[in-house]
Design a protein around this motif. Sequence first.
Motif: not given
Length: 221
Positions: A22-31, A33-35, A60-61, A81-83
């Motif tokens: 897959d190519t997936i979208g990745v959000g931002t934040g501490s949650t 970061n765990h992902f 990611l890199r 992503d988190g919220a």
Amino acid sequence: MSQDDAKRRAAEAALAYVHEGDTIGVGTGSTVNHFIELLDQKGPRIEAAVSSSEASTERLRACGIKVRDLNQAGALDLYVDGADEADPHLRLIKGGGGALTREKIVAEASRRFVCIVDESKCVRVLGDFPLPVEVIPMARSMIARKLVGMGGQPKLREDVTTDNGNVILDVTGLRLTDPVAVEQEINQWPGVVCVGLFARRGADLLIVGSASGVETRQAAS
Ligand code: 5RP
């Protein structure tokens, strides 16, 4: 169990929605970061990620995950992503980490938005968490006055410039019983780049981590 452990539980459960290649979208934040860490450790091997911030791109890199530009990637199947807050209709406040604009773009480009939170983020009505509004710097005072007119108390996020070179106003005092209307209203004001209400396009699934385990919720009808 700590709040961070609960975030990690939710992040781990989101791996089930990722598929090899897959190519997936990745959000931002501490949650998130765990992902990213869990994806690297035990997730399926993805082709690439579209990142919502410079911070996530760096992580990611560092894990050896290729980061692609959204313009090259096209439509995405999945965004994780988190919220900062989620209501029972899976409408969200986001932007505590300042990445709201790119997060909203990647969410919009994705067929499925899986939101990962610990249970403290779940509320009946959005608005206890200050609502972030990303603003072009020259419009800051004008937008602040409009937000006051709406009943909010905006506060400039000190020493923060977004990845897009803008500033953020954090707005308290808004009880968001009709978040779609508020999102539309604020979006119309010249100088607003993005409001951290994800109501028109909320999450499709909410994964909630807590001491008792993980619960996956769909929007209440
Ligand atoms: C960043 C965000 C984050 O998703 C939100 O702030 C939640 O962060 P965390 O996972 O650290 O609790 O919107 O702009």
